[in-house]
Design a protein around this motif. Structure first.
Motif, mmCIF file in Angstrom:
data_model
loop_
_atom_site.group_PDB
_atom_site.id
_atom_site.type_symbol
_atom_site.label_atom_id
_atom_site.label_comp_id
_atom_site.label_asym_id
_atom_site.label_seq_id
_atom_site.Cartn_x
_atom_site.Cartn_y
_atom_site.Cartn_z
ATOM 1 N N UNK B 524 0.838 -1.204 0.000
ATOM 2 C CA UNK B 524 0.000 0.000 0.000
ATOM 3 C C UNK B 524 0.873 1.254 0.000
ATOM 4 N N UNK B 525 0.433 2.276 -0.739
ATOM 5 C CA UNK B 525 1.222 3.508 -0.827
ATOM 6 C C UNK B 525 1.163 4.297 0.467
ATOM 7 N N UNK B 526 0.020 4.226 1.099
ATOM 8 C CA UNK B 526 -0.140 4.943 2.374
ATOM 9 C C UNK B 526 -0.748 3.988 3.389
ATOM 10 N N UNK B 527 -0.256 4.093 4.628
ATOM 11 C CA UNK B 527 -0.840 3.284 5.700
ATOM 12 C C UNK B 527 -1.502 4.215 6.707
ATOM 13 N N UNK B 528 -2.755 3.940 6.996
ATOM 14 C CA UNK B 528 -3.407 4.689 8.067
ATOM 15 C C UNK B 528 -3.575 3.730 9.244
ATOM 16 N N UNK B 529 -2.956 4.079 10.362
ATOM 17 C CA UNK B 529 -2.986 3.214 11.540
ATOM 18 C C UNK B 529 -3.581 3.982 12.716
ATOM 19 N N UNK B 530 -4.197 3.265 13.591
ATOM 20 C CA UNK B 530 -4.601 3.875 14.857
ATOM 21 C C UNK B 530 -4.350 2.839 15.941
ATOM 22 N N UNK B 531 -3.753 3.251 17.032
ATOM 23 C CA UNK B 531 -3.395 2.257 18.050
ATOM 24 C C UNK B 531 -3.466 2.808 19.462
ATOM 25 N N UNK B 532 -4.510 3.583 19.722
ATOM 26 C CA UNK B 532 -4.717 4.060 21.094
ATOM 27 C C UNK B 532 -5.826 3.271 21.776
ATOM 28 N N UNK B 533 -6.243 2.176 21.152
ATOM 29 C CA UNK B 533 -7.294 1.342 21.741
ATOM 30 C C UNK B 533 -8.694 1.822 21.390
ATOM 31 N N UNK B 534 -8.791 3.035 20.857
ATOM 32 C CA UNK B 534 -10.107 3.583 20.518
ATOM 33 C C UNK B 534 -10.351 3.395 19.030
ATOM 34 N N UNK B 535 -11.575 3.045 18.662
ATOM 35 C CA UNK B 535 -11.852 2.821 17.238
ATOM 36 C C UNK B 535 -11.777 4.116 16.437
ATOM 37 N N UNK B 536 -11.515 3.981 15.151
ATOM 38 C CA UNK B 536 -11.577 5.143 14.253
ATOM 39 C C UNK B 536 -12.959 5.764 14.348
ATOM 40 N N UNK B 537 -13.029 7.102 14.173
ATOM 41 C CA UNK B 537 -14.360 7.651 13.942
ATOM 42 C C UNK B 537 -14.397 8.203 12.514
ATOM 43 N N UNK B 538 -15.576 8.280 11.932
ATOM 44 C CA UNK B 538 -15.670 8.555 10.494
ATOM 45 C C UNK B 538 -15.086 9.902 10.072
ATOM 46 N N UNK B 539 -15.158 10.915 10.942
ATOM 47 C CA UNK B 539 -14.690 12.244 10.536
ATOM 48 C C UNK B 539 -13.175 12.308 10.550
ATOM 49 N N UNK B 540 -12.612 11.732 11.608
ATOM 50 C CA UNK B 540 -11.154 11.649 11.707
ATOM 51 C C UNK B 540 -10.613 10.874 10.503
ATOM 52 N N UNK B 541 -11.267 9.765 10.218
ATOM 53 C CA UNK B 541 -10.783 8.898 9.146
ATOM 54 C C UNK B 541 -10.889 9.593 7.791
ATOM 55 N N UNK B 542 -11.965 10.333 7.616
ATOM 56 C CA UNK B 542 -12.132 11.064 6.347
ATOM 57 C C UNK B 542 -10.977 12.053 6.154
ATOM 58 N N UNK B 543 -10.626 12.772 7.210
ATOM 59 C CA UNK B 543 -9.520 13.731 7.122
ATOM 60 C C UNK B 543 -8.219 13.022 6.770
ATOM 61 N N UNK B 544 -7.990 11.898 7.391
ATOM 62 C CA UNK B 544 -6.737 11.174 7.142
ATOM 63 C C UNK B 544 -6.708 10.595 5.725
ATOM 64 N N UNK B 545 -7.873 10.196 5.243
ATOM 65 C CA UNK B 545 -7.942 9.703 3.863
ATOM 66 C C UNK B 545 -7.649 10.834 2.882
ATOM 67 N N UNK B 546 -8.198 12.002 3.175
ATOM 68 C CA UNK B 546 -7.957 13.171 2.304
ATOM 69 C C UNK B 546 -6.467 13.468 2.246
ATOM 70 N N UNK B 547 -5.834 13.453 3.405
ATOM 71 C CA UNK B 547 -4.385 13.680 3.478
ATOM 72 C C UNK B 547 -3.636 12.651 2.644
ATOM 73 N N UNK B 548 -4.051 11.398 2.799
ATOM 74 C CA UNK B 548 -3.368 10.311 2.103
ATOM 75 C C UNK B 548 -3.546 10.423 0.590
ATOM 76 N N UNK B 549 -4.641 11.034 0.187
ATOM 77 C CA UNK B 549 -4.918 11.143 -1.250
ATOM 78 C C UNK B 549 -4.120 12.273 -1.907
ATOM 79 N N UNK B 550 -3.574 13.175 -1.091
ATOM 80 C CA UNK B 550 -2.857 14.334 -1.651
ATOM 81 C C UNK B 550 -1.650 13.919 -2.472
#
Lengths: 280, 550
Positions: B524-550
């Motif tokens: 994968x060209x970009x990896x989005x990881x989260x590891x604080x024990x809390x699940x992703x939330x859709x808004x946070x994830x959307x922002x990170x996806x936008x960043x990854x798409x740049x």
């Protein structure tokens, strides 16, 4: 009737396993012939160690699993199908070391299985280390300066774990073994026969035990009193009792957890509509 | 409003989890989709627990993170989680004045228990959202049966208090969705397995898998199964193997630490060719880790646990809904292929709850390749597909020798080199059969803009959140259900038409991204990881996806 197989038995000449093998064979053959046991409903489970090969030598259903786990495997079979007569063979390393937790749990649950323990106080297959039943000071390959541990008394352990049939046998007395195996198999609930079984190669104790053992059945001892059974189990010295130490009847574990269901014969899939309706 | 997010926080003993479920059921009854996430700490008293209840006209698969109305029985909980509020969040704390409600006072006045506090909230919501009070009454009656009266009384008090104090309105119109089960991932995993014929479930208590055991234990009589709490996970796995050997479809369940202990039994099932389903509801490791929080850190573990080489199948549902089908199929695969099958979930799927509308009536037959011949039965008969006909004790004329020692076709111990090779190759053959069969199985899902030139790839619980996060983005979502055997061709095919590939997973090392790379040859060209024990939330994830798409 012959429940033997054509597999060549690979135990040392004079091994105590032979006595256990033939006593059990005689009991099972006799009871299949007289209709008290049904051949296809018998399942044998054997642990890891020299004894473990025993399932190769009987033409009966068998499962040879991993070290120490004979009791839970046998319990799972009994939960599945109430018709099964499940007999577990295990070594002293199996049930009193690696799997001691499981044998205690099986005893206190009163799972309807029979455990036959090949108790030779030594690991034979791994060439001579001490086990939980070896005496203190025993010199084995892992304890060249003597076993630092005090030995376990399996009979006391099984009685206080609320096993409902607890017996000791001696592989030098095959007739008596037959008597114990037969009673253990037909006991409804958890039964264990700890068989003192010298290892001719690494721990030959034949002479030691032959001089000391006596049958409880030849005395006026009655195996129906818990406290007396505990006391009797502690007798270990010039005289060593063999026979039935304790016996009682009570509900079996599998009856309590699955009622009268037979999960092998009844595989009907339940309707879940009612549960789903309550969830909504 | 089309959507409402409710935060409910309290201390253990204040009925937060049950309360959240009842609030969810109220809105389910009122025609809305619901998703509930419970956040709790590993203590019995004194911890701060909260639940987020998301209510929506469309189906939702994750919590929102930001609340429209925030109920907290204590000031400190409000302070701690103030990041979950926005400027116009209606904050309802214990007290008087503003939008506060004197919860403690009402409980004392009505001579009720603190565990009933959420019932007061139901009344407040009824006023604030303009839900006719009869919906509250019906919900409480159906939930609390003979104990409903006291709860209804409390709800009425909540309603009156909100009315007298002129609480602001967040009007929710009566919506049209029929009433669906409000159910957790663990419960659906259980029911899926049951629908495919599971008769024995074995487990040792461990978060977040315990609720699976609790549910099956509670329902065991109605489902005609045995749900067994064993002395440890070793026994759980071995007992399930014993039951399966004797012909009862069995499943064991645990979390990562329990999988560690089950290792030798999983190898046993693989080598002796016993059908066994193992559920791993993951939590944050390593070791005791963060026991009540979510992670996808066990991927490599379940792909590799158990010594030696044997065929295995690993399936991961992406949503609560999918748990049902995946568990049912796991049981089918286990019995057809006679080998261990893993159901890999995580806390976010296992212990979250939602309104679920799936084909509960779907049939999952359990075909088994039975021995139908005569003469000597060979448990490990070499066949073209590597699957040996199976027969069980109690079958007339059968002697089944199952053997963990390397064995002959008849099941007798043998270490002869030609025999070792024969049996290894038989198991390899079986693995190949599974790989080939899986080409036609449901092993991936593709969502979103299927013509998009960029792909986000994931497995397990991030799927639900991604469904929402990718909305409006030039992305297709590729969810892998089968981690083993990995759907190499299907994934490659999508990769061939993808410019950018972004992987999303809930761990710190990117185990899934590595697996994808290893299987497809493309990292994968970009990896989005989260590891604080809390699940992703859709808004946070959307922002990170936008960043990854740049």
């Amino acid at each position: 009737m012959n429940i033997g197989t054509n597999k060549k038995i690979q135990w040392c000449p004079g091994c105590g396993n032979y006595a256990i093998y033939s006593a059990f064979k005689n009991v099972v053959e006799r009871n299949i012939e007289n209709g008290k046991l049904i051949k296809e409903n018998i399942v044998l489970v054997s642990g890891i160690g020299c004894h473990g090969y025993i399932t190769n030598y009987y033409d009966l259903n068998s499962f040879h699993p991993i070290h120490g786990r004979v009791p839970p495997l046998a319990t799972g079979m009994r939960i599945a199908n109430d018709l099964l007569t499940v007999v577990g063979f295990a070594g002293d390393g199996d049930v009193y070391a690696e799997g001691m937790n499981h044998i205690i749990q099986a005893a206190r649950r009163n799972t309807d299985i029979t455990m036959i323990v090949h108790d030779n106080s030594v690991y034979g297959l791994t060439t001579g280390q001490f086990t939980p039943t070896s005496p203190k000071g025993f010199k084995g390959r892992s304890t060249p300066f003597g076993n630092p541990e005090r030995p376990l008394n399996p009979i006391t352990l099984m009685i206080v774990s609320r096993g409902t049939f607890v017996a000791r046998g001696f592989s030098g007395d095959v007739k008596h073994l037959e008597y114990l195996f037969e009673r253990a198999i037909f006991h409804r609930g958890f039964s264990i026969v700890d068989v003192i079984q010298p290892c001719v190669t690494f721990n030959n104790t034949y002479e030691f035990f032959r001089k000391r053992v006596y049958r409880l059945e030849d005395t006026d001892y009655k195996p129906n009193d818990f406290e007396k059974a505990v006391e009797k189990s502690l007798e270990w010295g010039d005289k060593i009792p063999i026979g039935v130490f304790y016996e009682e009847e009570t509900d079996t574990y599998e009856k309590l957890v699955r009622g009268h269901e037979n999960f092998f014969f009844n595989r009907d899939v339940p309707d879940i509509t009612e549960i789903l309706t309550e969830k909504s | 409003m089309d959507e409402l997010s409710v935060f409910l926080g309290g201390r253990a003993g204040e009925g937060v989890k049950r309360g959240a479920l009842v609030i969810g059921k109220l809105f389910n009854r009122y025609g809305y989709h619901v998703f509930i996430m419970d956040d709790y700490v590993s203590t019995i008293r004194g911890g701060q627990d909260y639940s987020e209840i998301r209510i929506s006209k469309k189906e939702v698969f994750s919590q929102k993170g930001i609340s429209d109305i925030f109920f907290s029985f204590h000031e400190d909980i409000f302070e701690r989680y103030s990041s979950k509020t926005k400027r116009d969040t209606v904050a309802v704390l214990d007290g008087k004045g503003g939008t506060n409600v004197p919860f403690d006072e009402i409980i004392k006045e009505k001579n009720a228990s603190p565990v009933m506090k959420p019932s007061v909230i139901l009344g407040v919501l009824s006023y604030v959202c303009e839900i006719p009070f009869e919906f509250v009454v019906k919900t409480l009656e159906s939930e609390f049966k003979e104990k409903a009266d006291k709860n209804i009384e409390l709800a009425k008090a909540g309603f009156e208090y909100a009315k007298e104090n002129n609480f602001p309105k967040l009007r929710m119109e009566r919506w049209t969705k029929p009433q669906f089960p409000v159910i957790s991932g663990n419960e659906l995993t259980a029911l899926g397995a049951v629908r495919a014929g599971m008769k024995v479930y074995t487990a040792y208590p461990i978060t977040p898998a315990s609720t699976l055991l609790h549910f099956l234990a509670k329902e065991s009589k109605r489902l005609h199964i045995a749900a067994i709490h064993t002395e440890d996970e070793i026994s759980a796995a071995v007992m399930a193997i014993g039951a399966a050997y004797a012909g009862a479809p069995a499943m064991c369940g645990t979390s990562g630490p329990g999988i560690d202990l089950m290792g030798e039994a999983i190898s046993l099932a693989g080598g002796t060719e016993i059908p066994l389903v193992i559920v791993d509801a993951q939590r944050a490791g390593p070791t005791t880790g963060v026991p009540t929080y979510t992670e996808q850190g066990d991927l490599n573990l379940v792909l590799n646990v158990g010594h030696g080489e044997f065929p295995r199948i690993v399936l991961a549902p992406g949503t609560i809904d999918e748990s049902f089908d995946v568990a049912a199929r796991a049981m089918q695969y286990a019995w057809w292929y006679q080998t261990p099958v893993f159901v890999l979930t995580d806390k976010h799927i296992a212990e979250s709850t939602k309104t679920v509308n799936i084909q509960f009536g779907k049939k999952y037959p359990l075909p088994v390749k039975y021995f139908e011949g005569s003469g000597v039965y060979k448990r490990y008969q070499v066949t073209e597909d590597g699957i040996s006909p199976i027969a069980f004790p109690s079958m007339k004329g059968i002697v089944n020798h199952t053997n963990s020692t390397e064995h002959t076709e008849e099941g007798y111990s043998s270490s002869l080199p030609e025999n070792v090779v024969k049996m290894k190759e038989k198991r390899l053959k079986k693995a190949e059969t599974i790989r080939n069969d899986f080409l036609a199985e449901h092993t991936i899902n593709v969502f979103g803009d299927v013509d998009a030139k960029n792909t986000v790839i994931t497995f397990g619980s991030p799927t639900g959140t991604l469904l929402e996060a990718i909305e409006g983005l030039p992305l297709k979502l590729l969810q892998v259900i089968a981690l083993e055997p990995f759907p190499v061709e299907k994934v490659k095919n999508i990769f061939d038409h993808s410019e950018k590939i972004i992987s999303v997973e809930q761990n710190s090392t990117g185990q899934f991204a590595e697996l994808v790379k290893c299987k497809t040859g493309r990292a994968p060209d970009e990896k989005i990881l989260r590891y604080d024990g809390r699940p992703f939330d859709p808004f946070e994830l959307k922002e990170r996806l936008k960043e990854a798409l740049l």
